[in-house]
Design a protein around this motif. Structure first.
Motif, PDB file in Angstrom:
ATOM      1  N   GLY A 180       0.781  -1.230   0.000  1.00 30.82           N
ATOM      2  CA  GLY A 180       0.000   0.000   0.000  1.00 30.82           C
ATOM      3  C   GLY A 180       0.812   1.278   0.000  1.00 30.82           C
ATOM      4  O   GLY A 180       0.238   2.368   0.066  1.00 30.82           O
ATOM      5  N   GLU A 181       2.132   1.185  -0.093  1.00 34.65           N
ATOM      6  CA  GLU A 181       2.985   2.361  -0.005  1.00 34.65           C
ATOM      7  C   GLU A 181       3.642   2.693  -1.343  1.00 34.65           C
ATOM      8  O   GLU A 181       3.675   1.877  -2.259  1.00 34.65           O
ATOM      9  CB  GLU A 181       4.079   2.155   1.055  1.00 34.65           C
ATOM     10  CG  GLU A 181       3.537   1.984   2.467  1.00 34.65           C
ATOM     11  CD  GLU A 181       4.617   1.654   3.479  1.00 34.65           C
ATOM     12  OE1 GLU A 181       4.361   1.836   4.683  1.00 34.65           O
ATOM     13  OE2 GLU A 181       5.721   1.196   3.073  1.00 34.65           O
ATOM     14  N   ALA A 182       4.175   3.913  -1.410  1.00 32.96           N
ATOM     15  CA  ALA A 182       4.895   4.352  -2.605  1.00 32.96           C
ATOM     16  C   ALA A 182       6.055   5.241  -2.198  1.00 32.96           C
ATOM     17  O   ALA A 182       5.970   5.974  -1.203  1.00 32.96           O
ATOM     18  CB  ALA A 182       3.963   5.129  -3.549  1.00 32.96           C
ATOM     19  N   VAL A 183       7.131   5.158  -2.959  1.00 29.91           N
ATOM     20  CA  VAL A 183       8.246   6.091  -2.820  1.00 29.91           C
ATOM     21  C   VAL A 183       8.163   7.070  -3.983  1.00 29.91           C
ATOM     22  O   VAL A 183       7.977   6.668  -5.132  1.00 29.91           O
ATOM     23  CB  VAL A 183       9.608   5.372  -2.811  1.00 29.91           C
ATOM     24  CG1 VAL A 183      10.751   6.375  -2.928  1.00 29.91           C
ATOM     25  CG2 VAL A 183       9.760   4.550  -1.537  1.00 29.91           C
ATOM     26  N   VAL A 184       8.276   8.360  -3.667  1.00 25.61           N
ATOM     27  CA  VAL A 184       8.129   9.404  -4.678  1.00 25.61           C
ATOM     28  C   VAL A 184       9.419  10.205  -4.766  1.00 25.61           C
ATOM     29  O   VAL A 184       9.979  10.622  -3.736  1.00 25.61           O
ATOM     30  CB  VAL A 184       6.954  10.340  -4.332  1.00 25.61           C
ATOM     31  CG1 VAL A 184       6.870  11.504  -5.310  1.00 25.61           C
ATOM     32  CG2 VAL A 184       5.647   9.550  -4.326  1.00 25.61           C
ATOM     33  N   THR A 186      10.575  10.546  -0.732  1.00 26.45           N
ATOM     34  CA  THR A 186       9.799  10.357   0.494  1.00 26.45           C
ATOM     35  C   THR A 186       8.910   9.139   0.354  1.00 26.45           C
ATOM     36  O   THR A 186       8.555   8.723  -0.765  1.00 26.45           O
ATOM     37  CB  THR A 186       8.971  11.613   0.834  1.00 26.45           C
ATOM     38  OG1 THR A 186       8.445  11.479   2.153  1.00 26.45           O
ATOM     39  CG2 THR A 186       7.818  11.821  -0.149  1.00 26.45           C
ATOM     40  N   LEU A 187       8.554   8.559   1.494  1.00 26.55           N
ATOM     41  CA  LEU A 187       7.691   7.379   1.548  1.00 26.55           C
ATOM     42  C   LEU A 187       6.313   7.796   2.025  1.00 26.55           C
ATOM     43  O   LEU A 187       6.174   8.429   3.078  1.00 26.55           O
ATOM     44  CB  LEU A 187       8.276   6.348   2.512  1.00 26.55           C
ATOM     45  CG  LEU A 187       7.425   5.091   2.756  1.00 26.55           C
ATOM     46  CD1 LEU A 187       7.504   4.150   1.554  1.00 26.55           C
ATOM     47  CD2 LEU A 187       7.878   4.369   4.025  1.00 26.55           C
ATOM     48  N   VAL A 188       5.288   7.439   1.267  1.00 27.55           N
ATOM     49  CA  VAL A 188       3.914   7.794   1.620  1.00 27.55           C
ATOM     50  C   VAL A 188       2.996   6.603   1.351  1.00 27.55           C
ATOM     51  O   VAL A 188       3.387   5.634   0.691  1.00 27.55           O
ATOM     52  CB  VAL A 188       3.413   9.010   0.804  1.00 27.55           C
ATOM     53  CG1 VAL A 188       4.189  10.271   1.168  1.00 27.55           C
ATOM     54  CG2 VAL A 188       3.499   8.742  -0.697  1.00 27.55           C
ATOM     55  N   HIS A 189       1.777   6.693   1.850  1.00 28.70           N
ATOM     56  CA  HIS A 189       0.744   5.745   1.438  1.00 28.70           C
ATOM     57  C   HIS A 189       0.378   6.050  -0.011  1.00 28.70           C
ATOM     58  O   HIS A 189       0.351   7.236  -0.408  1.00 28.70           O
ATOM     59  CB  HIS A 189      -0.481   5.872   2.337  1.00 28.70           C
ATOM     60  CG  HIS A 189      -1.499   4.795   2.131  1.00 28.70           C
ATOM     61  ND1 HIS A 189      -2.424   4.841   1.107  1.00 28.70           N
ATOM     62  CD2 HIS A 189      -1.732   3.635   2.806  1.00 28.70           C
ATOM     63  CE1 HIS A 189      -3.179   3.757   1.156  1.00 28.70           C
ATOM     64  NE2 HIS A 189      -2.784   3.008   2.185  1.00 28.70           N
ATOM     65  N   SER A 190       0.091   5.040  -0.787  1.00 26.84           N
ATOM     66  CA  SER A 190      -0.206   5.283  -2.208  1.00 26.84           C
ATOM     67  C   SER A 190      -1.411   6.193  -2.392  1.00 26.84           C
ATOM     68  O   SER A 190      -1.507   6.933  -3.379  1.00 26.84           O
ATOM     69  CB  SER A 190      -0.428   3.952  -2.940  1.00 26.84           C
ATOM     70  OG  SER A 190      -1.594   3.296  -2.447  1.00 26.84           O
ATOM     71  N   GLY A 191      -2.340   6.167  -1.429  1.00 27.01           N
ATOM     72  CA  GLY A 191      -3.500   7.041  -1.507  1.00 27.01           C
ATOM     73  C   GLY A 191      -3.163   8.504  -1.323  1.00 27.01           C
ATOM     74  O   GLY A 191      -3.994   9.375  -1.582  1.00 27.01           O
ATOM     75  N   GLN A 192      -1.942   8.789  -0.869  1.00 21.26           N
ATOM     76  CA  GLN A 192      -1.487  10.172  -0.751  1.00 21.26           C
ATOM     77  C   GLN A 192      -0.930  10.706  -2.066  1.00 21.26           C
ATOM     78  O   GLN A 192      -0.516  11.865  -2.125  1.00 21.26           O
ATOM     79  CB  GLN A 192      -0.426  10.285   0.350  1.00 21.26           C
ATOM     80  CG  GLN A 192      -0.963  10.003   1.745  1.00 21.26           C
ATOM     81  CD  GLN A 192       0.111  10.094   2.792  1.00 21.26           C
ATOM     82  OE1 GLN A 192       0.817   9.128   3.083  1.00 21.26           O
ATOM     83  NE2 GLN A 192       0.258  11.265   3.382  1.00 21.26           N
ATOM     84  N   CYS A 193      -0.908   9.888  -3.091  1.00 19.20           N
ATOM     85  CA  CYS A 193      -0.421  10.280  -4.408  1.00 19.20           C
ATOM     86  C   CYS A 193      -1.617  10.481  -5.341  1.00 19.20           C
ATOM     87  O   CYS A 193      -2.374   9.544  -5.594  1.00 19.20           O
ATOM     88  CB  CYS A 193       0.475   9.190  -5.004  1.00 19.20           C
ATOM     89  SG  CYS A 193       1.934   8.789  -4.038  1.00 19.20           S
TER      90      CYS A 193
END
Length: 362
Positions: A30-34, A138-145
């Motif tokens: 469920g996470e993503a690095v941007v 940065t590392l975020v939840h994918s829903g934050q993208c």
């Protein structure tokens, strides 16, 4: 394999920020690095540094950002590697009582990344608003993208992640400004000027900017204000009424978050008008109003959380309007700076010298 990047950290309350080595883990489920391309310098980051949000130091600051998805974790389907995204702090859960009522813009259980970013020595960091974007990655939840049109420059698009969206949403979503209405905005910094631009976008015909700084009032005119009032020189309540046929504005917006300003907004509205509070008050602030006035004026008193936005709906729309030349998003970018200039950008912001300084990453 974890990433090692540079980022801006507030190590302790009130101390100048420093550039530190940040360890960003590979994204989990469920996470993503941007890869962060640009991040605006927002008052909220200064509040974090000053301990005005909480005391969970050290903070990885920055949250008003845009960039490109570099990696995704297991189960992520809403974004893909290579997508150009704006980061948001309202990744809706879909299950809380607000979401179940069909009001995800009020989600009470928004998602953040489960893993922690750390300093090189393993100290866990608290990312500002669950984002922490004054960093190369940065590392975020994918829903934050939120995926948007990549033709938009990251310097402008990222501002929708907080301040501009808060102001525009205060006018359009919370205040529900309609064609032909009158609007008065108190406080003409980044959020207030975004509310002015939002009111113009919604079709308001009288848009009154109120501030004590003539420089800010000029910025407000550039962004759509039809009238300006310097409240150091004249009574803003009487001035707003004089500009609206003696009645007051249909919608008044407090973009300062101060009891005296809120009272001005309250008494500047027309009968059945709407008052919107989008400026963030300090915890110790209180206000007293005659209850008969609250009743007798009718209308509504509203607070605007993040412009009551739904990122998946509002970010792409506003980016499209910007690319069509119908929304002046780039006008909010006062300057671009480097990662090492954040402390100086805080000073400029505090002194009212800029609408937004934006950190860019080469």
């Amino acid at each position: 394999m974890p990433y090692q990047v540079k980022g801006v950290v507030a190590l302790s309350k009130g101390a100048p920020v420093t550039i530190e080595t940040i360890i960003v883990p590979d994204p989990g489920p469920g996470e993503a690095v941007v890869d962060v391309q640009a991040c605006g310098v927002c008052h909220t980051d200064l509040h974090y540094r000053e301990g005005g949000i909480n005391d969970e130091f050290p903070f990885l600051l920055g949250h008003e950002a845009a960039g490109v998805v570099a990696a995704i974790g297991e189960g992520v389907t809403d974004v893909a590697v290579g997508d150009f995204v704006i980061l948001n702090w309202r990744a809706v859960c879909g299950e809380c009582r607000a979401c179940r009522k069909g009001q995800p813009q009020y989600c009470f259980d928004t998602h953040n990344a489960a893993q922690k970013m750390t300093l090189a020595d393993g100290t866990e960091l608290s990312p500002a608003l669950g984002i922490g974007a004054f960093a190369e990655k940065t590392l975020v939840h994918s829903g934050q993208c939120t995926k948007v049109d990549p033709q938009a420059p990251a310097t402008a698009a990222g501002l929708l992640g907080c301040g501009v969206m808060a102001g525009v949403g205060a006018a359009i979503n919370t205040g529900a400004v309609q064609r032909g209405e009158s609007v008065a905005v108190f406080g003409c910094g980044g959020v207030g000027d975004a509310a002015i631009a939002g009111a113009a976008l919604a079709g308001a015909t009288t848009i009154i900017a109120v501030d004590i700084d003539d420089r800010k009032l000029q910025w407000a005119k550039d962004l759509g204000a039809t009238h300006t009032v310097n409240s150091k020189e004249s009574d803003p309540v009487e001035a707003v009424k004089a500009l609206t046929g003696g009645f007051g504005a249909d919608v008044t917006i407090d973009a300062v978050g101060h009891p005296a300003v809120y009272e001005q907004a309250f008494y500047s509205r027309d009968l059945a008008g709407r008052v919107v509070l989008v400026g963030v008050p300090r915890p110790d602030m209180e206000i007293t109003l005659p209850l008969l006035e609250v009743f007798g004026r009718g209308g509504s008193l509203k607070s605007s959380w993040y412009g009551d936005c739904l990122p998946s709906r509002d970010f792409p729309m506003l980016v499209d309007l910007y690319l069509q030349g119908r929304f002046p998003l780039e006008a909010f970018v006062s300057e671009t700076v480097g990662l090492g200039d954040v402390e100086q950008a805080f000073e400029k912001m505090h002194n009212g010298e800029v609408l937004r300084s934006v950190v860019v990453f080469e």
